[in-house]
Design an enzyme around this catalytic site. Sequence first.
Site, PDB file in Angstrom:
ATOM      1  N   GLU A   1       0.843  -1.194   0.000  1.00  0.00           N
ATOM      2  CA  GLU A   1       0.000   0.000   0.000  1.00  0.00           C
ATOM      3  C   GLU A   1       0.885   1.254   0.000  1.00  0.00           C
ATOM      4  O   GLU A   1       0.903   1.992  -0.972  1.00  0.00           O
ATOM      5  CB  GLU A   1      -0.912  -0.031   1.226  1.00  0.00           C
ATOM      6  CG  GLU A   1      -2.044   0.985   1.145  1.00  0.00           C
ATOM      7  CD  GLU A   1      -3.022   0.866   2.294  1.00  0.00           C
ATOM      8  OE1 GLU A   1      -3.145  -0.224   2.888  1.00  0.00           O
ATOM      9  OE2 GLU A   1      -3.666   1.884   2.624  1.00  0.00           O
TER      10      GLU A   1
ATOM     11  N   ARG B   1      -7.505   2.391  14.177  1.00  0.00           N
ATOM     12  CA  ARG B   1      -8.358   1.224  13.904  1.00  0.00           C
ATOM     13  C   ARG B   1      -8.331   0.267  15.098  1.00  0.00           C
ATOM     14  O   ARG B   1      -9.358  -0.269  15.501  1.00  0.00           O
ATOM     15  CB  ARG B   1      -7.884   0.567  12.615  1.00  0.00           C
ATOM     16  CG  ARG B   1      -8.445  -0.770  12.282  1.00  0.00           C
ATOM     17  CD  ARG B   1      -9.940  -0.770  12.062  1.00  0.00           C
ATOM     18  NE  ARG B   1     -10.328  -0.453  10.710  1.00  0.00           N
ATOM     19  CZ  ARG B   1     -11.516  -0.789  10.191  1.00  0.00           C
ATOM     20  NH1 ARG B   1     -12.403  -1.461  10.891  1.00  0.00           N
ATOM     21  NH2 ARG B   1     -11.821  -0.436   8.976  1.00  0.00           N
TER      22      ARG B   1
ATOM     23  N   GLU C   1     -10.614  -8.387   4.999  1.00  0.00           N
ATOM     24  CA  GLU C   1      -9.957  -8.332   6.307  1.00  0.00           C
ATOM     25  C   GLU C   1     -10.736  -9.001   7.452  1.00  0.00           C
ATOM     26  O   GLU C   1     -10.123  -9.611   8.337  1.00  0.00           O
ATOM     27  CB  GLU C   1      -9.698  -6.867   6.670  1.00  0.00           C
ATOM     28  CG  GLU C   1      -8.715  -6.196   5.750  1.00  0.00           C
ATOM     29  CD  GLU C   1      -8.703  -4.696   5.940  1.00  0.00           C
ATOM     30  OE1 GLU C   1      -9.700  -4.043   5.587  1.00  0.00           O
ATOM     31  OE2 GLU C   1      -7.712  -4.186   6.459  1.00  0.00           O
TER      32      GLU C   1
END
Length: 1349
Positions: A821, A899, A1280
Amino acid sequence: MKVTLDLSGFSNKLHFYLNGTEITIENPDPDTTLLQYVRSVGLTGTKLGCAEGGCGACTVLVSSYDKATQHIRHLNVNGCLTPLCSVDGKHVITIEGLGTYKNPHPIQERIALCFGSQCGFCTPGIAMSLYALLRNKPTPTEEEIEDSFDGNLCRCTGYRPILDAAKSFAVPKTSQIKNGTASNGASSNGCCGNGGPNGCCKGFDRPTIPQESSTCFPSVLFKKYDPSQELIFPPRLMKKVAEPLHFQGRKTQWFRPTTLDQVLQIKATYPTAKFVGGNTRIGIDTKFKHMEYNPLVYLHDIAELQGVSITSEGITIGANISVANLQKAMEEAIDTVNEHQVPVLRAFLASLKHFANHQIRNSASVAGSVATASPTSDLNPLFIASNSTFSILSSNQTAGSPARVVPATEFFVGYRKTAINPETDILTKIHIPLTQPSEYIRAFKQTKRRDDDVAIVNAAIRVRLSQDNKVDEIVFGYGSMAAFTCQAKRTSEYLKGKTWGDKDVLEKALETLDEDLPMQISTPGGMPEYRRTLSKSFFVRFWWDVIQRQSMDITHNHGDLRLLSEEVHRHTSFGTQSDKGATQNSETGIVSKSVNMVSAMKQSTGEAIYTDDMPRIHNELYGALVLSTRAHAKVVSVDTSVALAHPGVRGYFDHRDVPGTNTWGGGILLDEFIFVIDTVYCVGQTIGIIVADTQAIAQEAARMVKVEYHDLPSLLTIDEAIAADSYIPITKKLVKGDVDAAFATCAKIFEGETRVGGQEHFYLETQSAIVNYNGEDEVEIHASTQSPNEIQLSISKLLGLRAHKVTCKVKRLGGGFGGKESRTLPMIGALSVAAFRTKRPIRCMLDRNEDMVISGQRNPFMGKWKVGLDENNMLVALDIQMYLNSGWSADLSPAVMERAMIQIDGVYNFHNVRVSGYCCRTNIPSNTSFRGFGAPQGNIITEDFMTQIAEQINVPVDKFRVMNFYKPGEMTHYNQELLDWHLPKGYMQLKEKANYETRLAAVEEFNKLSKWRKRGMSFIPTKFGVTFPILHLNQAGALIHIYHDGSVLLSHGGVEMGQGLHTKMIQVCAEELQIPVESIHTVDVSTDRVANTTSTAASASSDLNGMAIKNACDELNERLAPYRAKGLSWTEIAHQAYFDRVNLSVNGFYKAPNIGYDWKTNSGQLFFYFTMGAAISEVEVDLLTGTHTVLRSDVSMDLGRSINPRVDIGQIEGAFMQGMGMTTTEEPLWFPDGRLFTQGPGAYKIPGFKCIPQEFNISFFEDVTHDSVKTIYKSKGVGEPPLFLGSSVYFAIRDALRYARKENGHDGTFSLPIPATAEKIRMAVGDTIAESSRLASKSGERPWVLQSC
Ligand SMILES: Cc1cc2nc3c(=O)[nH]c(=O)nc-3n(C[C@H](O)[C@H](O)[C@H](O)COP(=O)(O)OP(=O)(O)OC[C@H]3O[C@@H](n4cnc5c(N)ncnc54)[C@H](O)[C@@H]3O)c2cc1C
Ligand code: FES
Ligand code: FES
């Protein structure tokens, strides 16, 4: 005496066949591997995954004709370790030799049709391993099939679909089909029960995909497999007589003598000549340690060094027979020798089964293993224990004089030192004596992963007993307990004359073993306490084994007969998959149909193109990074003079050559540099880049760049960073309720700390890119990245260009998992600067070790928690400080922390929550996004404290969980209402499906009867919010062109990396346009077709891109409505619209509505929706060694209405296996000076084929609604969310240990480190063997390696 070698009889032509075509190469370079060669001639289906024989991506078949037996042998070998020069007279078959996507081989077809290929990078290698098996045995058993994949890894699929495909070639297990009905109604071999007359459709007459009854898994007819249609062995090669060969390469000469006399002559001429057996050690030394040997002398084709003979005394083998041939010879010998002679054969066979993998065993020679004298060798302890002898010839002895015979007990004299004189000697024969009556021998090996792993400790022990069970002789051979294979001589001495079976003797022997095998905390190899424990545990197991075999009555002495338990065993795996509850009706029947992955067939045949498979561009150069080797240091000087003078080098570039801005950041902080300026902050930062004509030259030259450093203090762990107050300057806090007041009301308060280790992405395709600068200030980048838009923008800034001058294209990725990423930029940036300066295309594909060293990992975490309960054990308050190891820069770590903080509630209502997050800045490479993005770490911390608290309040943890589940409509700690909250319902459904209660009772019973094996179960829930936490990222674009032949080119912003995105998006497009999926094609992702794309991440790509595609299709449908109204076919519609000058190209756009969370006010909707699920796992643990096996896992999820159930099931299985790996076998380790120890598959263990649950069942929540879900067709993100459920295996292991610890007198709760490796499991058992192995560290002593959490 100097000997001059006569080369007149030596040919310089290499002659072999490649996929049926004859090849002759004059003077090939001995440095070239077979993999490099086949790829260089365009056969790019064979991949490079590691270059160390550990992943199998490079697997090819090498067939040869044995004139003596008149047999053709088909061996799968690693192309990355096989020297090209070694294939003379052989037939090499690569994946391209099997079939094409238009006409695939049955293996290729079945893997593709069974969804056994996701990213596809592993697929050709896996297909080749199966091919090798079928070439040798067209109807193998299921067990043989599972065994055959021990040298192959896949990071995506979770292996189950590959095994299903492969098992369609197996002999049908008729009896098993009748008897093996699993609890959920499916058969235990994956059989649907609807097959032919024999009950199974896997037979050759009507082979189909094994199915479970379902609406969306259509029965697919496979091609029939006909072994007679395989490529034949070239008849010319059968007649070929091996001739001596000599090649002179760029750096090395290669000799292939054909007689022992020639070998000795060469050795006499060149005392430094290096013998080559299978090259599996030399290949690694030259690649990774950069050893240079000249000349190389290939011994494989010397008849005197081959062959096996068996007498009543023992087996004598030619030293250079392959390990596989030794295995074969011993298997055959078992039937020919007396019963009492068998134990030694069985001991060797047990060891050989776990020796490396098929590919390595097929190549590696026994001599290579002996001569390398590795302390971890599996064979050498056996040679010692069995009293084997080695025959050695010397180049300076008189011709015809006998070989020197050295007993194995005297052969190994130091680290990689033996009785062989490397300047003169050659090992020619090995003699292994057979066992005598009352003699027992057994081999032991403990590894991090059961298959394809080198020993943490291995041992072989042989004892000969007298008639009254007294020890006549005992020999211990231990591996990995010292710098070389050693013996436990004091223990042997002590045991001599003692009575076997006497408890006191055993105890004293264990003490003596500790003295024989001393260790310290800092002992090289690490795990000293575990190694001490294992050395004794093996002996305990041997002790009991001999007692059993001698039928001794020892109850009076030892009492507890439950001691007589064996190792854990594994059966062939099976599983079921059901799409019930996940399907939907669609107008065309395209959505919710398990449409095959669009590129699967090409991936299977090796025709799918990855970045490094692209043909060389004219004038292309190769780039090699010059990387920092210190954790924190000032760069004093960089001397490139030697490197630049190296022939073939075209330049060196560093920060001084950056035309634009050298500064960048992977996240919101711009705190990184593409090139180091004057200070390095971790090992693996880019100091500069060398560009050269070839990869080999570029890499050699990069090593020649001399960098002088002045070291500065460095930090490695979270604790060190906390002590030094070293943080990324972004800390977050989230508070719900009055936490302090709530704690004041609590009846019980618990506090603790949980640590979660990091995880390496281990995508099979390492980072790769080609940057092409055209001289007109235009740059085209082909890259393996999840973030083409980020690359475009960052490279334009780096080069001082506007974004419209830079295009980034991504065809497909061989896996990404978040690791591609943000962390692809450092390498692509360096290539771009070099391309800009040289005006030539530059290519680089990182080596596995480079990739692992520089690209960062999943962030390790530590949580300090305080939890309050009321008097009814209901949760009242949570206060937690979370720390992650960010590495040297921020990258995405602050977002990962957010997160984790968000996910810390798991599925429980804590009512009052205070969570703070700190990102520790250390001196390791920047850690980054990894599937789950902090959620798994947060969830594991939660489930760990839930488990620890349940143990302290004496309530079964499942009950404690369920009573504290969120209820529908309740608010999370970030104030989001839980709509369509089906977790409690789905959890109960799974409980029923998996027969949880009954099995829990069975586990209790098992554990009562077994002392050294314990079972455990866990039942883990999860919820995962789907949305990018940064609002502007929740947008997507698509571009659809309809051509006037009716074909459709679909472009969108999502990168295909194995998750099936392109397939799903094509399904959406097909559904919307009401055309067949075959009419639609996606070429790649390109920033010049779809602008401003968001990285493919956060499980949101189907949601976002799917809606953008729908938006474009809506517009197209409107334009085409008049033509549809005429009842025309699709082709006619396209054709007529074109002639009517209708614009058939539309750009679609989507932004997710109603979201937007504000951290400051803890308000606004954070997630679009939640994906949820649960898993039950059951394990069995071998307490003596720490090995475990997963007996069964059941996973059930709510994925809304699935667009493609098979793709989604693949995601669930693959994610589950990654989560399991993260919490069990995968342990990144660092040397205290900041260098990464785990740099490849040898040291870092992702799960292999035989790690999957023996029974693996996947289903969906049933009878649930999705009124609040506003995604495309109400489907949910899947990439995920299931990953955390893999931790159910960890929690089941913990449960098994709870039983064990209780028996060992440890009643309270305990903390099991994450990952729970075999080491951690064994050391948590709490028995006297483990406790007596503890070591005190000396002042200032640090472990050899450590984790960074
Ligand atoms: C992925 C992988 C997994 C592995 N797993 C295991 C494992 O589980 N257990 C284990 O025990 N080992 C394991 N190994 C190590 C393996 O055993 C050795 O690499 C192998 O045995 C070496 O044999 P070779 O023929 O390939 O040796 P080469 O690499 O060809 O040579 C190794 C050394 O032996 C010397 N040599 C070869 N023949 C002779 C001879 N006749 N006389 C004198 N010297 C000679 C060579 O000169 C060289 O120094 C593994 C290796 C790899 C790459
Ligand atoms: S590339 Fe050869 S085994 Fe990994
Ligand atoms: S499909 Fe196996 S590694 Fe991706």
